[in-house]
Design an enzyme around this catalytic site. Sequence first.
Site, PDB file in Angstrom:
ATOM      1  CE1 TYR A 146      16.481 -28.322  31.484  1.00  0.00           C
ATOM      2  CE2 TYR A 146      15.371 -26.405  30.571  1.00  0.00           C
ATOM      3  CZ  TYR A 146      15.320 -27.592  31.289  1.00  0.00           C
ATOM      4  OH  TYR A 146      14.138 -28.045  31.798  1.00  0.00           O
ATOM      5  CB  THR A 156      -1.316 -51.066  22.875  1.00  0.00           C
ATOM      6  OG1 THR A 156      -0.007 -50.754  22.388  1.00  0.00           O
ATOM      7  CG2 THR A 156      -1.687 -52.479  22.455  1.00  0.00           C
TER       8      THR A 156
HETATM    9  N1  PM9 Z   1       5.144 -49.803  19.093  1.00  0.00           N
HETATM   10  C1  PM9 Z   1       5.832 -52.064  19.114  1.00  0.00           C
HETATM   11  O1  PM9 Z   1       6.520 -52.963  19.591  1.00  0.00           O
HETATM   12  C2  PM9 Z   1       6.449 -50.605  21.077  1.00  0.00           C
HETATM   13  C3  PM9 Z   1       5.439 -50.561  22.167  1.00  0.00           C
HETATM   14  S1  PM9 Z   1       4.393 -51.949  22.271  1.00  0.00           S
HETATM   15  C4  PM9 Z   1       5.495 -53.174  22.644  1.00  0.00           C
HETATM   16  O2  PM9 Z   1       5.177 -52.203  18.072  1.00  0.00           O
HETATM   17  C5  PM9 Z   1       2.645 -47.356  16.783  1.00  0.00           C
HETATM   18  C6  PM9 Z   1       2.040 -47.775  15.495  1.00  0.00           C
HETATM   19  C7  PM9 Z   1       3.556 -48.151  17.438  1.00  0.00           C
HETATM   20  C8  PM9 Z   1       4.106 -47.723  18.687  1.00  0.00           C
HETATM   21  C9  PM9 Z   1       4.973 -48.538  19.422  1.00  0.00           C
HETATM   22  C10 PM9 Z   1       3.718 -46.454  19.185  1.00  0.00           C
HETATM   23  C11 PM9 Z   1       4.248 -45.944  20.477  1.00  0.00           C
HETATM   24  C12 PM9 Z   1       2.812 -45.705  18.480  1.00  0.00           C
HETATM   25  N2  PM9 Z   1       2.301 -46.166  17.304  1.00  0.00           N
HETATM   26  O3  PM9 Z   1       6.806 -47.098  21.829  1.00  0.00           O
HETATM   27  O4  PM9 Z   1       6.045 -44.916  22.673  1.00  0.00           O
HETATM   28  O5  PM9 Z   1       3.895 -49.321  16.894  1.00  0.00           O
HETATM   29  O6  PM9 Z   1       7.826 -44.993  20.981  1.00  0.00           O
HETATM   30  O7  PM9 Z   1       5.565 -45.555  20.333  1.00  0.00           O
HETATM   31  C13 PM9 Z   1       5.812 -50.760  19.736  1.00  0.00           C
HETATM   32  P1  PM9 Z   1       6.614 -45.651  21.531  1.00  0.00           P
END
Ligand code: PM9
Length: 459
Positions: free
Chosen positions: A74, A127
């Site tokens: 943990y 986003t």
């Molecule tokens: N990016 C992408 O497909 C997955 C979510 S939207 C479908 O591009 C940036 C530049 C990203 C991103 C995720 C995240 C978030 C932050 N910054 O998906 O939470 O391209 O691991 O990261 C996606 P997580």
Amino acid sequence: MNTDYYPAEPYRIKSVETIRMNTREEREKLIKEAGYNTFLLNSEDVYIDLLTDSGTNAMSDRQWAGMMMGDEAYAGSRNFFHLKETVQEIFGFKYIVPTHQGRGAENILSQIAIKPGQYVPGNMYFTTTRYHQERNGGNFVDIIIDQAHDASLDIPFKGNIDLSKLQRLIDEKGAENIAYVCLAVTVNLAGGQPVSMKNMREVRELTNKYGIKVFYDATRCVENAYFIKEQEESYADKSIKDIVYEMFSYADGCTMSGKKDCLVNIGGFLCMNDEHLYNDAKELVVVYEGMPSYGGLAGRDMEAMAIGLRESIQFEYIEHRVKQVRYLGNRLLEVGIPIIEPIGGHAIFLDARRFCSHLTQEQFPAQSLAATLYLYSGVRSMERGIISAGRSKETGENHKPKLETVRLTIPRRVYSYRQMDYVANAVIHLYSERDRIKGLKFVYEPKQLRFFTARFEEI
Ligand code: PM9
């Protein structure tokens, strides 16, 4: 730049996953049932899946071996210390807080570093990043160079920050009202466009004058480093590792989605040098993720991330990665298909404004183009335009981004050049029948991050 050189895979395959092509009649029914949203298709109904490069990486034998070395205690797992040492060595930050994925890190950073009403300038929005900034009372301000919003303009380092826009914001709002600068390397929604080392250095110099912090979105930082090596004067002979290290020497910390450039299927982290911020982050990570030594991850996941990060900075790997994306893009450019230029690091972005010139932006051309490409070919892609941009938190009106695109995102180490040919041929065929692509309207619009679960019907 030698764009004709496409290196063979620097790996061989020892485990395969069968994919199956269904019929056009089946796909017609499936995309309708999915409300014309490619996120709502079942993966088994997809032939080539270019929805995202996030968490879709193929792990290496060494990473899988590392998974067997997971220390699932943990607290104080040895895999955390391995991850910490690796991140400290490659990025140079003092503190690291693991999170379940990138948005976990964004959630914590936004809560500890933004005071309600402050501004968060960045090189184009992402986003989930903007969502967390706004949820914590921040006002996102786009300070990317204007050229980044022009899909057909082929200039290097289109992800750069416009220093005069940053200076103007500081002059108008006051340095104390700027939470931090959020600098993404590369810029996803601009087409995977990189930021030059020169620009990172200049942003550091300017922010230092006012004591403003700079946090990088490190998600695709290795791809960014490859572009610097390839295109920026005086970096040709530097290693990817040294370039990555220098990039982060101009930052106060970063958020990371390990699901991209750490070559894993799940994971992320938040880094910083400031001890007070680190203490604040530790207090929140136990609320949202878990102990500061696992942050929502199993020990084995942290091990795979540490090994993957080291693999991703190998030149042979990253050269093949970027060139495979470029191969697909060049096949489309050769026959005049409109895409974002120059070709970025992780994806090809079809320019839906030019592809579907018979539709207005309010008829959701990119959403419809992605749905129709699936119908024609079984290839899954994703809308990155008006639907992804969402609504203004002040006016409730749709943001109307200049870039209305469909992203063909290439998972790392997963598909072959021949499969890229299949995709290129499918897009070329659809382009010849593009006037058949119909407009869409919402039948269900979620309040936030609507692109994930929205449903549509044909107009
Ligand atoms: N990016 C992408 O497909 C997955 C979510 S939207 C479908 O591009 C940036 C530049 C990203 C991103 C995720 C995240 C978030 C932050 N910054 O998906 O939470 O391209 O691991 O990261 C996606 P997580």
